[in-house]
Design an enzyme around this catalytic site. Structure first.
Site, PDB file in Angstrom:
ATOM      1  N   GLY A  95       1.012  -1.490  -0.036  1.00 13.84           N
ATOM      2  CA  GLY A  95       0.293  -0.379   0.036  1.00 13.84           C
ATOM      3  C   GLY A  95       0.573   1.216  -0.224  1.00 13.84           C
ATOM      4  N   ASP A 151       5.138  -5.364   6.471  1.00 10.44           N
ATOM      5  CA  ASP A 151       6.069  -6.494   5.652  1.00 10.44           C
ATOM      6  C   ASP A 151       5.906  -7.504   4.991  1.00 10.44           C
ATOM      7  OD1 ASP A 151       2.837  -6.733   6.835  1.00 10.44           O
ATOM      8  OD2 ASP A 151       3.587  -8.108   7.360  1.00 10.44           O
ATOM      9  N   ASP A 156       2.453  -1.363  11.893  1.00 10.61           N
ATOM     10  CA  ASP A 156       2.368  -2.717  12.914  1.00 10.61           C
ATOM     11  C   ASP A 156       3.552  -3.421  12.597  1.00 10.61           C
ATOM     12  OD1 ASP A 156       2.132  -2.988   9.466  1.00 10.61           O
ATOM     13  OD2 ASP A 156       0.644  -4.365   9.252  1.00 10.61           O
TER      14      ASP A 156
HETATM   15  P1  ADP Z   1       2.834  -4.265   2.478  1.00 13.24           P
HETATM   16  O1  ADP Z   1       4.537  -4.773   1.814  1.00 13.24           O
HETATM   17  O2  ADP Z   1       2.905  -3.056   2.734  1.00 13.24           O
HETATM   18  O3  ADP Z   1       2.813  -5.284   3.861  1.00 13.24           O
HETATM   19  P2  ADP Z   1       1.428  -6.661   1.173  1.00 13.24           P
HETATM   20  O4  ADP Z   1       1.716  -7.877   2.001  1.00 13.24           O
HETATM   21  O5  ADP Z   1       0.904  -6.807  -0.089  1.00 13.24           O
HETATM   22  O6  ADP Z   1       1.879  -5.212   1.505  1.00 13.24           O
HETATM   23  O7  ADP Z   1       3.011  -7.090   0.296  1.00 13.24           O
HETATM   24  C1  ADP Z   1       3.019  -6.268  -0.888  1.00 13.24           C
HETATM   25  C2  ADP Z   1       4.012  -7.802  -1.518  1.00 13.24           C
HETATM   26  O8  ADP Z   1       5.373  -8.141  -1.093  1.00 13.24           O
HETATM   27  C3  ADP Z   1       3.358  -8.557  -2.594  1.00 13.24           C
HETATM   28  O9  ADP Z   1       2.448  -8.031  -3.332  1.00 13.24           O
HETATM   29  C4  ADP Z   1       3.695  -9.571  -2.586  1.00 13.24           C
HETATM   30  O10 ADP Z   1       5.089  -9.325  -4.239  1.00 13.24           O
HETATM   31  C5  ADP Z   1       5.503  -9.417  -2.037  1.00 13.24           C
HETATM   32  N1  ADP Z   1       5.605 -10.458  -0.540  1.00 13.24           N
HETATM   33  C6  ADP Z   1       4.638 -10.854   0.318  1.00 13.24           C
HETATM   34  N2  ADP Z   1       4.344 -11.343   1.687  1.00 13.24           N
HETATM   35  C7  ADP Z   1       5.135 -11.677   0.249  1.00 13.24           C
HETATM   36  C8  ADP Z   1       5.764 -13.725   0.909  1.00 13.24           C
HETATM   37  N3  ADP Z   1       5.877 -14.664   1.710  1.00 13.24           N
HETATM   38  N4  ADP Z   1       7.516 -13.322  -0.117  1.00 13.24           N
HETATM   39  C9  ADP Z   1       7.809 -13.272  -0.796  1.00 13.24           C
HETATM   40  N5  ADP Z   1       7.537 -12.016  -1.428  1.00 13.24           N
HETATM   41  C10 ADP Z   1       6.321 -11.729  -1.214  1.00 13.24           C
HETATM   42  O1  F6P Z   2      -1.318  -1.124   4.654  1.00 11.95           O
HETATM   43  C1  F6P Z   2      -2.381  -0.032   3.787  1.00 11.95           C
HETATM   44  C2  F6P Z   2      -3.451  -0.788   3.700  1.00 11.95           C
HETATM   45  O2  F6P Z   2      -4.325   0.392   3.666  1.00 11.95           O
HETATM   46  C3  F6P Z   2      -4.411  -1.427   5.121  1.00 11.95           C
HETATM   47  O3  F6P Z   2      -4.773  -0.224   6.113  1.00 11.95           O
HETATM   48  C4  F6P Z   2      -5.243  -1.416   4.458  1.00 11.95           C
HETATM   49  O4  F6P Z   2      -6.084  -2.746   5.344  1.00 11.95           O
HETATM   50  C5  F6P Z   2      -4.603  -2.661   3.643  1.00 11.95           C
HETATM   51  O5  F6P Z   2      -3.522  -1.470   2.857  1.00 11.95           O
HETATM   52  C6  F6P Z   2      -5.966  -1.819   2.286  1.00 11.95           C
HETATM   53  O6  F6P Z   2      -5.221  -2.010   0.929  1.00 11.95           O
HETATM   54  P1  F6P Z   2      -5.822  -2.414  -0.477  1.00 11.95           P
HETATM   55  O7  F6P Z   2      -5.570  -1.199  -0.832  1.00 11.95           O
HETATM   56  O8  F6P Z   2      -5.723  -3.516  -1.524  1.00 11.95           O
HETATM   57  O9  F6P Z   2      -7.223  -1.596  -0.922  1.00 11.95           O
END
Ligand code: ADP
Ligand code: F6P
Length: 321
Positions: free
Chosen positions: A11, A103, A130
């Site tokens: 995000g 994360d 977080d």
């Molecule tokens: P954020 O980084 O804000 O927590 P996401 O959880 O959507 O957002 O993760 C962003 C991107 O990071 C995912 O779309 C994917 O490309 C990569 N990613 C997430 N989890 C993993 C994982 N366990 N192993 C490898 N890449 C990951």
């Molecule tokens: O991680 C940022 C965040 O805005 C969270 O607060 C929310 O749960 C999520 O992303 C929303 O994700 P999306 O952009 O896929 O709607």
């Protein structure tokens, strides 16, 4: 290291542009070539890289969003996708990577290092706050200020009309946006995923306030507990007060970053580039702990359990008494 790359992932969060600017300029200052990767890991796999010089990041410090764009890339959860990304980095002669994200993005960075040995540094960019290893994440301060601004405005209308209002805020599974904005905005109740809520206590407080002449309670609700409409139904089935709901949604993700987020972005960028310049071999993350900038191994950081600020939560209860 002579050549590094950076990407934003997950995000978007206010302050990501300030961090991009910081990485490019600190890198250039150390005579590094810096490449920007568009649309996170998706752009990495597709080879969407462009050389960035100091001028390419002019006039972005004050802007929300990310000029590199961001994406969620399911392919990067698989070994095949990670190896494809590593091939692109190798083809460009990239020796180190900066990842600005949450994360999930950090897990991707860690997997990339484990499978292909590319050193990397993560800058915590998410409004959710977080991540356990850092007291603050980039964008959180701006998001909380946005919510407080909304609370101030909603309170004007709720007070004028004698209505209560539930404001649903983001945070994924973390109640920090709700807690900090609730305290700063003087909310009567704060509902977070870290504590099971008691509808009777919320309604009792509203009843007592109504007896004192106040029916314009503000309830800040973190997403992930229940929807604001469900909570409204529960309240209206118990007490005779008009309740309105507002789901703030993506408004919290945009906007010009606060001074706090801009300074944090500058500090994170400088530390991230210095770590790569120092030729680290592992995957690390940077952040702030107890007022001091820190860096630690990404897996150690991700293994830490996020602690909810119980003290502030208990203060919130006293302030709304
Ligand atoms: P954020 O980084 O804000 O927590 P996401 O959880 O959507 O957002 O993760 C962003 C991107 O990071 C995912 O779309 C994917 O490309 C990569 N990613 C997430 N989890 C993993 C994982 N366990 N192993 C490898 N890449 C990951
Ligand atoms: O991680 C940022 C965040 O805005 C969270 O607060 C929310 O749960 C999520 O992303 C929303 O994700 P999306 O952009 O896929 O709607």
């Amino acid at each position: 290291m002579r050549r590094i790359a950076l990407l934003t992932s997950g995000g978007d969060a206010p302050g990501m542009n300030a961090a991009i600017r910081g990485v490019v300029r600190c890198g250039n200052y150390l005579h590094m070539e810096v490449y920007g990767i568009e649309r996170g890991y998706d752009g990495l796999i597709k080879g969407n890289l462009k050389r960035m010089d100091s001028r390419s990041v002019s006039d972005i410090i004050q802007k929300g969003g990310t000029i590199l764009k961001t994406a969620r890339c399911p392919e990067f959860n698989e070994e095949k996708g990670i190896r494809a990304g590593a091939e692109v980095l190798k083809a460009y002669g990239i020796e180190g990577l900066v990842v600005i994200g949450g994360d999930g993005s950090f897990r991707g960075m860690s997997d990339l290092n484990k499978l292909c040995g590319i050193p990397s540094v993560g800058i915590p960019g998410t409004i959710d706050n977080d991540l356990a290893y850092t007291d603050y994440t980039l964008g959180f301060d701006t998001a909380v200020n946005t919510v407080v601004d909304a609370i101030n405005k909603l309170r004007d209308t709720m007070t004028s009309h004698d209505r209560a209002c539930i404001i649903e805020v983001m945070g994924r599974k973390c109640g920090d946006i709700a807690l900090f904005s609730g305290v700063a905005g003087g909310a009567e109740s704060i509902v977070v995923p870290e504590h099971e809520y008691n509808i009777d206590i919320i309604c009792d407080k509203m009843r007592k306030n109504a007896i004192k002449g106040k029916v314009s309670d503000i309830i800040v609700l973190a997403e992930g507990v229940c929807s604001c409409d469900e909570l409204k139904k529960e309240i209206e089935s118990r007490i005779n007060i008009v309740v309105r709901t507002v789901k703030l949604g993506y408004i919290q993700r945009g906007g010009s970053p606060t001074v706090g987020d801009r300074i944090f972005a500058a500090r994170c960028a400088d530390l991230a580039v210095n770590l790569l310049a120092g030729d680290i071999q592992d995957s690390r993350v940077v952040g702030i702990s107890g007022g001091k900038m820190v860096s630690l191994n990404v897996d150690e950081a991700l293994a830490m359990k996020n602690e909810f600020d119980e003290k502030l939560y208990s203060i919130a209860g006293k302030l709304a008494f």
